[in-house]
Design a protein around this motif. Sequence first.
Motif, mmCIF file in Angstrom:
data_model
loop_
_atom_site.group_PDB
_atom_site.id
_atom_site.type_symbol
_atom_site.label_atom_id
_atom_site.label_comp_id
_atom_site.label_asym_id
_atom_site.label_seq_id
_atom_site.Cartn_x
_atom_site.Cartn_y
_atom_site.Cartn_z
ATOM 1 N N ALA A 1 -1.469 4.985 -5.608
ATOM 2 C CA ALA A 1 -0.764 3.756 -5.229
ATOM 3 C C ALA A 1 -0.023 3.151 -6.423
ATOM 4 C CB ALA A 1 -1.752 2.749 -4.645
ATOM 5 N N THR B 1 1.697 7.915 2.691
ATOM 6 C CA THR B 1 2.612 8.155 1.583
ATOM 7 C C THR B 1 3.919 8.755 2.091
ATOM 8 O OG1 THR B 1 0.771 8.460 0.045
ATOM 9 C CG2 THR B 1 2.895 9.364 -0.609
ATOM 10 N N LEU C 1 4.902 0.864 -0.498
ATOM 11 C CA LEU C 1 5.394 1.272 -1.808
ATOM 12 C C LEU C 1 6.246 2.532 -1.708
ATOM 13 C CD1 LEU C 1 2.142 0.626 -3.848
ATOM 14 C CD2 LEU C 1 4.246 -0.732 -3.938
ATOM 15 N N SER C 2 5.816 3.489 -0.878
ATOM 16 C CA SER C 2 6.597 4.699 -0.707
ATOM 17 C C SER C 2 7.940 4.388 -0.052
ATOM 18 C CB SER C 2 5.819 5.711 0.131
ATOM 19 O OG SER C 2 6.560 6.899 0.324
ATOM 20 N N ALA D 1 -0.605 -4.631 -5.767
ATOM 21 C CA ALA D 1 -0.164 -3.324 -5.289
ATOM 22 C C ALA D 1 -1.351 -2.362 -5.259
ATOM 23 C CB ALA D 1 0.933 -2.778 -6.207
ATOM 24 N N GLY D 2 -1.561 -1.708 -4.117
ATOM 25 C CA GLY D 2 -2.689 -0.802 -3.964
ATOM 26 C C GLY D 2 -4.022 -1.489 -3.784
ATOM 27 N N GLY E 1 0.838 -1.187 0.000
ATOM 28 C CA GLY E 1 0.000 0.000 0.000
ATOM 29 C C GLY E 1 0.872 1.236 0.000
ATOM 30 N N TYR E 2 0.297 2.382 0.385
ATOM 31 C CA TYR E 2 1.071 3.618 0.362
ATOM 32 C C TYR E 2 2.351 3.505 1.186
ATOM 33 C CZ TYR E 2 -3.286 5.916 -1.245
ATOM 34 O OH TYR E 2 -4.412 6.287 -1.927
ATOM 35 N N SER F 1 -5.338 1.536 0.522
ATOM 36 C CA SER F 1 -4.698 2.559 -0.300
ATOM 37 C C SER F 1 -5.401 2.745 -1.640
ATOM 38 C CB SER F 1 -3.228 2.205 -0.536
ATOM 39 O OG SER F 1 -2.510 2.209 0.683
ATOM 40 N N GLY F 2 -6.003 1.701 -2.175
ATOM 41 C CA GLY F 2 -6.668 1.807 -3.458
ATOM 42 C C GLY F 2 -8.173 1.898 -3.394
ATOM 43 N N GLU G 1 3.338 -8.844 -1.212
ATOM 44 C CA GLU G 1 1.942 -8.412 -1.101
ATOM 45 C C GLU G 1 1.030 -9.597 -1.366
ATOM 46 O OE1 GLU G 1 -1.686 -7.142 -1.029
ATOM 47 O OE2 GLU G 1 -0.129 -5.708 -0.454
#
Length: 433
Positions: free
Chosen positions: A196, A379, A49-50, A70-71, A45-46, A75-76, A66
């Motif tokens: 995301a 993020t 990934l960040s 992703a997302g 998620g944020y 987050s998505g 994951e």
Amino acid sequence: MNLLFANDRQGHYPPSWYADVLDVPDARPPLRGEAQADVCIVGAGYTGLSAAWQLAERGFKVIVVEAHRAGWGASGRNGGQVGSGFNKGQEWLEARMGAGNARLLWDLSQDAKALVRALADEDPAIAYRPGVAHAEWHASDVPDTQADADHLAKHYGYDQVEKLDRDAMQALIGSPCYQGGSVDWGAGHVNPLALALSLARKAEAAGATIHENTLVHRVEPGADPVVRCDKGFVRAKHVILAGNGYLGRLVSGVASRVMPINNFIAATEPLGDRAASVLARDIAVADSKFVINYFRMSADGRLLFGGGESYGYKFPSDIEGTVRKPLETVFPQLKGVKITHAWGGTLGISAQRLPVFDRPAQGLWAASGYSGHGVALATFSGRILAEAISGEMGRFDVLNALPSPRFPGGGAFRTPLLVMAMSWYALRDKLGI
């Protein structure tokens, strides 16, 4: 029951409007066999990934695992609001953290919004637009909201909050429910899934590896922690726990302080000429209900409306009906409107509704519990975690010092006790207390 699989198909994004309007990439391959990394991140998620992007840019070898895509998680799926500050006001933080640390937290939150805006400048799909209103149900609460705006202007030099009386609020929001409040023009809203996916691309471009459809079964802390997954494992020097509401009890120290709650969003059909009767300007709104309502217009003229909460694992069988009730209460002119998308998601909350940054065991780092403020803060947490793993502990330590008590009963009894408390507050909402 595993919350990761309680309500969703393995490896598929939920049936949201966000996923419908984006060109989502093909699935990345799962982890197989043994892998080595400087940092292994659990959750894409944020936060994850960040952190992957920021760490990879610093030269670390990063692997993200994951369970879905992703997302895929909160987050998505969320309301897309990029808010200022934290879930507690600055005066509350000043009283408990001191003026200096409260100022550091405010500056951090400003940097978090700036990072989201910068990402949106690079990727038009994120579609950042300014303006988030806080709408009060009770006239007696309007002075407090406006006093918060005065405090930010006087002590933080933040003059982006416009105070609104009842008439101005109802001219902005076409609902009889709201008695005044404010609009923060320094805040904004985005397509959260686009954000995301953009972070995932930046992480990979910097050299990070993302493995999707990879379920983590166990995390073994230590000097060289191990992340054991369904078809392989990762040995790393550091592990970041970034599963938020979906982390479950993978690490008990986090589970006792962050718990999952479910929230729901519906997208109406394009409203056409009716859109002007809902929102006079292209802003997002969050109201003062304890079980909060939040909404905004989509780029194609749909009302995206979030409302209703549940606790435990399963979503309600009729998400559309769950959201329709508060939607039609706020906007009676939309009674019977067609709903084209309805979806649920799980976020992480803490007892104080403040994020939980922690080092729960040797080799492990955790950031979660954003409590509805995660678009910007999660993020930006990637930068905080990258700084800390690089030895720059200053901002991590400030966030780690935020009050984060365990839920009563710890991980075992947090849900039934919270359900009792939430039910009481939901009843107060209904009674107008």
